[in-house]
Design a protein around this motif. Structure first.
Motif, PDB file in Angstrom:
ATOM      1  N   LEU A   1       0.828  -1.202   0.000  1.00  0.00           N
ATOM      2  CA  LEU A   1       0.000   0.000   0.000  1.00  0.00           C
ATOM      3  C   LEU A   1       0.865   1.256   0.000  1.00  0.00           C
ATOM      4  O   LEU A   1       0.591   2.229  -0.721  1.00  0.00           O
TER       5      LEU A   1
ATOM      6  N   ILE B   1       3.987   1.657  -1.090  1.00  0.00           N
ATOM      7  CA  ILE B   1       4.705   1.858  -2.351  1.00  0.00           C
ATOM      8  C   ILE B   1       3.736   2.238  -3.465  1.00  0.00           C
ATOM      9  O   ILE B   1       4.069   3.058  -4.342  1.00  0.00           O
ATOM     10  N   THR B   2       2.523   1.694  -3.429  1.00  0.00           N
ATOM     11  CA  THR B   2       1.527   2.097  -4.422  1.00  0.00           C
ATOM     12  C   THR B   2       1.200   3.583  -4.292  1.00  0.00           C
ATOM     13  O   THR B   2       1.129   4.322  -5.285  1.00  0.00           O
ATOM     14  N   GLY B   3       1.000   4.030  -3.048  1.00  0.00           N
ATOM     15  CA  GLY B   3       0.745   5.455  -2.844  1.00  0.00           C
ATOM     16  C   GLY B   3       1.922   6.314  -3.256  1.00  0.00           C
ATOM     17  O   GLY B   3       1.750   7.399  -3.829  1.00  0.00           O
ATOM     18  N   PHE B   4       3.124   5.829  -2.998  1.00  0.00           N
ATOM     19  CA  PHE B   4       4.325   6.573  -3.389  1.00  0.00           C
ATOM     20  C   PHE B   4       4.428   6.686  -4.901  1.00  0.00           C
ATOM     21  O   PHE B   4       4.756   7.760  -5.439  1.00  0.00           O
ATOM     22  N   CYS B   5       4.138   5.579  -5.589  1.00  0.00           N
ATOM     23  CA  CYS B   5       4.148   5.616  -7.056  1.00  0.00           C
ATOM     24  C   CYS B   5       3.092   6.599  -7.565  1.00  0.00           C
ATOM     25  O   CYS B   5       3.321   7.319  -8.547  1.00  0.00           O
ATOM     26  N   GLY B   6       1.931   6.621  -6.897  1.00  0.00           N
ATOM     27  CA  GLY B   6       0.883   7.545  -7.307  1.00  0.00           C
ATOM     28  C   GLY B   6       1.309   8.991  -7.162  1.00  0.00           C
ATOM     29  O   GLY B   6       0.996   9.838  -8.002  1.00  0.00           O
TER      30      GLY B   6
ATOM     31  N   SER C   1      -3.387   9.614  -3.166  1.00  0.00           N
ATOM     32  CA  SER C   1      -2.228   8.718  -3.057  1.00  0.00           C
ATOM     33  C   SER C   1      -1.546   8.879  -1.708  1.00  0.00           C
ATOM     34  O   SER C   1      -1.099   7.896  -1.095  1.00  0.00           O
TER      35      SER C   1
ATOM     36  N   ILE D   1       4.367  10.102  -7.335  1.00  0.00           N
ATOM     37  CA  ILE D   1       5.370  10.402  -8.366  1.00  0.00           C
ATOM     38  C   ILE D   1       4.733  10.541  -9.743  1.00  0.00           C
ATOM     39  O   ILE D   1       5.050  11.442 -10.504  1.00  0.00           O
TER      40      ILE D   1
ATOM     41  N   ILE E   1      -3.462   6.915   0.767  1.00  0.00           N
ATOM     42  CA  ILE E   1      -3.175   5.480   0.682  1.00  0.00           C
ATOM     43  C   ILE E   1      -1.862   5.162   1.394  1.00  0.00           C
ATOM     44  O   ILE E   1      -1.728   4.147   2.090  1.00  0.00           O
TER      45      ILE E   1
END
Lengths: 172, 108
Positions: free
Chosen positions: B20, B22-27, B40, B29, B43
């Motif tokens: 969760l 890393i997904t928010g971090f990718c979002g 994001s 970026i 999340i």
């Protein structure tokens, strides 16, 4: 019974992760809100699995209901339907995503290689007492003061939000 | 291997929280839209809270201190997102866009 519980856990975890990924990569804002709602409900159910019902209710009420309602009204207010209409093309977006995937795989690999995720009792005994001391000092010795200052901080920031929105409306 | 799949332990929750986060971090970026960045961020905080709650349940017998801390995190995150949405609406008033590439100046 144990198998049923495990299956339910994996299903809810899948829902949480799928909702989070869909939230990040979908273009339409309304679908983003729906998938974010699924994610927050799933995380609340994971709190229930941890036998923390109060935290689950707080999570669902504040994240799943409160913030998403505010976001919904914000989206309706600004009438912006497409989230990434102004975004960069697909290739520059793909690069940081692949970097994130590589980072994730690297963290898992290093954790399994050097057994960071599977600590022994000595490392737990080293890490936990520090956290325990911080919690004891913050929530037992200074608990009331910390809670009161938190509420003051909360109300001041909410007041800031109201003032900021009124100012902009006046300028408009 | 079967025990690892059926016995839900601390590491299952930690892995979920990591995904969760890393997904928010990718979002954060990837996204250019301010509202999407805020979601994001939320999340990411969900992952942090889940991490804290899992450590509380599996490492603290009383289940109280970490829960109180997690509740504070949720409350302050709510305030933060509310402020962020207010600022986003104000920026949309002034710039008529929510693209962060077009919001570059900090002049009054």
């Amino acid at each position: 019974m144990e198998f049923t519980k495990s299956a339910a856990f994996y299903f809810i975890t899948f829902l949480a992760i799928f909702g989070a990924v869909f939230t990040v990569f979908v273009n339409k804002l309304k679908y983003m809100l729906i998938s974010a709602f699924i994610t927050f409900i799933s995380v609340g159910l994971l709190f229930l699995f941890l036998t923390l019902p109060f935290l689950a209710v707080v999570n669902i009420m504040l994240y799943g209901a409160g913030i998403l309602t505010v976001l919904f009204f914000a989206i309706v207010y600004i009438k912006q339907q497409n989230a990434d209409a102004l975004a960069s093309p697909l290739i520059p977006r793909f690069l940081p995503f692949s970097a994130g995937v590589v980072l994730f795989v690297l963290i898992i690999f290093v954790s399994l290689k050097y057994s960071i995720l599977i600590p022994d009792n000595e490392s737990f005994n080293y890490v936990i007492p520090n956290t325990k001391d911080i919690c004891v000092n913050m929530f037992i010795n200074y608990g009331i003061i910390f809670i009161i200052s938190g509420f003051v901080f909360l109300s001041s920031i909410m007041g800031f939000a109201v003032i900021l929105s009124k100012k902009a409306r006046g300028k408009k | 291997m079967t025990d690892l799949l059926t016995d839900i332990g601390l590491y299952h929750y930690l892995l979920t929280a990591l995904i969760l986060f890393i997904t928010g971090f990718c979002g954060i970026i990837i996204s250019k839209n301010l509202l999407k960045i805020l979601i994001s961020l939320e999340i990411m905080f969900c992952g942090v809270t889940l991490n804290l709650a899992a450590f509380t349940v599996f490492c603290d017998e009383q289940h109280m201190k970490g829960v109180i801390l997690a509740i504070f995190i949720i409350l302050l995150t709510t305030v933060q997102i509310t402020i962020g949405i207010t600022i986003a609406i104000n920026i949309f008033y002034r710039k008529s866009t929510l693209n962060i590439d077009n919001i570059g100046d900090l002049k009054g």
